[in-house]
Structures are given as structure tokens and as C-alpha cells.
Design a protein around this motif. Structure first.
Motif, mmCIF file in Angstrom:
data_model
loop_
_atom_site.group_PDB
_atom_site.id
_atom_site.type_symbol
_atom_site.label_atom_id
_atom_site.label_comp_id
_atom_site.label_asym_id
_atom_site.label_seq_id
_atom_site.Cartn_x
_atom_site.Cartn_y
_atom_site.Cartn_z
ATOM 1 N N THR A 42 -5.894 -4.118 -11.793
ATOM 2 C CA THR A 42 -5.714 -3.037 -10.819
ATOM 3 C C THR A 42 -4.500 -3.347 -9.964
ATOM 4 O O THR A 42 -4.022 -4.486 -9.919
ATOM 5 C CB THR A 42 -6.965 -2.864 -9.925
ATOM 6 N N ARG A 48 0.464 0.079 -2.259
ATOM 7 C CA ARG A 48 -0.384 0.869 -3.162
ATOM 8 C C ARG A 48 -1.855 0.474 -3.053
ATOM 9 O O ARG A 48 -2.738 1.310 -3.216
ATOM 10 C CB ARG A 48 0.112 0.725 -4.601
ATOM 11 N N GLN A 51 -3.460 2.400 -0.354
ATOM 12 C CA GLN A 51 -3.734 3.788 -0.718
ATOM 13 C C GLN A 51 -4.972 3.911 -1.591
ATOM 14 O O GLN A 51 -5.812 4.763 -1.366
ATOM 15 C CB GLN A 51 -2.538 4.394 -1.460
ATOM 16 N N ASP A 52 -5.077 3.088 -2.638
ATOM 17 C CA ASP A 52 -6.186 3.145 -3.585
ATOM 18 C C ASP A 52 -6.225 1.848 -4.375
ATOM 19 O O ASP A 52 -5.527 1.705 -5.378
ATOM 20 C CB ASP A 52 -6.030 4.347 -4.532
ATOM 21 N N ALA A 54 -8.273 0.710 -6.438
ATOM 22 C CA ALA A 54 -8.876 0.771 -7.768
ATOM 23 C C ALA A 54 -7.930 1.329 -8.831
ATOM 24 O O ALA A 54 -8.259 1.308 -10.012
ATOM 25 C CB ALA A 54 -10.146 1.624 -7.722
ATOM 26 N N GLN A 55 -6.739 1.816 -8.426
ATOM 27 C CA GLN A 55 -5.845 2.401 -9.429
ATOM 28 C C GLN A 55 -5.335 1.338 -10.388
ATOM 29 O O GLN A 55 -5.191 0.176 -10.019
ATOM 30 C CB GLN A 55 -4.698 3.173 -8.767
#
Length: 181
Positions: A42, A48, A51-52, A54-55
Motif C-alpha cells: 500500500t 498520499r 489521504q488514503d 489503503a490505496q
């Protein structure tokens, strides 16, 4: 056509802009450069992650063309391999002209898949004031041209060293130009 090779490999276990050169780096499938702070399935980029977290990590390995150093030198900037945070510095490979999904065979075993262009950030100007303008240019159409390398994910792991050959394997079907990742 010139020989396509790796001129340097670099990694850092801490969030530092520049990465020290190494005698070799080990690429790990699905993760990135062993021991590098940006390795992971991930996203590992601090902005980043906020922001999220898990992306998926589309930025496991950063490749940069050594020819960029020659170009910025002409504008008065001295930059060496690893100093812009890349893991693999290449010579003779048109990284920026590759389509998304291109596979790069690095050395005897490792294979990475190009996911997109590196999105250069203000840290480049903190490293060398005015350098960001050199790596983000404007094309004849006025659109921004990002020249600070490409990002990739590791498909097949292996040890990568300076002097290793690079082989380009273009994707089947229509080619999609690189976008920022």
C-alpha cells in the motif's frame, strides 16, 4: 540505438529526499526495494498516506533517466544519481516515452511494470532552488511536461546492480501515455 543500462541504484530506509547509492538493491515482488522507506503493497508516500493509507502503492520503484542530469547541468544544476530520490538510474532508456504497463527487465531477474510519471514536488526546489522548473517544463502546446522519471511496481524480484542491462517489453494492444501517479 544506444545500450540500455542501469548506471546507479539507490535506497534509503528513512524519509529523506536523496537516497545513497548502493552496490546493489534487491527488488521484492509486490513491495519494491528491500529496506527502502517507500517499499510496501500500500502507498508509502507520506502525503498520499494521509489521504488514503489503503490505496495500492503504484510508486514502489522510482526510475530516472541519467540524461536528465546532463540537461539540468546545462542550466547550471549539478545533480547526481540518487539525489532526486530515485531507486534506479538508467542510461539510454526513453523512460518518459514509454506507455503505461511497459515492463522493464532489470538485470538477470527483476521485472518492474511502469505505472506512470513521478509527480515532482516542492522538495526538489528545497534540494536545489530553481530545479523544479527544470524538471517540469512546458511543451509547445503549453501543457506541463513532467521529466522527473517514472514510477513502477515490482512484478518479479531480483538483485539489480549498476552496469546491468535494461530490456523494454511494450504492452500489447493500444498504448496509453503515462499520467501522474
Amino acid at each position: 540505438m544506444s545500450e540500455m543500462t542501469i548506471s546507479a541504484v539507490s535506497s534509503s530506509g528513512t524519509y529523506s529526499f536523496s537516497k545513497p547509492n548502493r552496490a546493489s538493491v534487491t527488488l521484492v515482488a509486490g513491495l519494491g526495494v528491500e529496506g527502502d522507506v517507500h517499499a510496501g503493497a500500500t502507498v508509502q508516500h507520506r502525503f498520499r498516506m494521509a489521504q488514503d493509507p489503503a490505496q495500492p502503492n503504484l510508486r514502489q520503484v522510482h526510475l530516472l533517466h541519467e540524461e536528465l542530469f546532463d540537461e539540468v547541468r546545462a542550466a547550471g544544476f549539478e545533480v547526481a544519481a540518487g539525489q532526486l530520490g530515485e531507486n534506479v538510474t538508467t542510461r539510454g532508456v526513453d523512460l518518459l516515452g514509454l506507455p503505461t504497463g511497459t515492463r522493464l527487465h532489470l538485470g538477470d531477474e527483476a521485472v518492474v511494470e511502469v505505472t506512470g510519471l513521478r509527480n515532482p514536488c516542492a522538495q526538489i526546489d528545497r534540494f536545489r532552488k530553481g530545479l523544479l522548473k527544470q524538471v517540469v517544463g512546458r511543451g509547445a502546446d503549453g501543457a506541463a511536461r513532467f521529466r522527473s522519471g517514472v514510477m513502477s511496481v515490482v512484478l518479479t524480484g531480483g538483485v539489480v546492480r549498476p552496469g546491468d542491462a535494461v530490456r523494454v517489453e511494450l504492452p500489447d494492444g493500444p498504448h496509453t501515455p503515462l499520467a501522474l501517479v
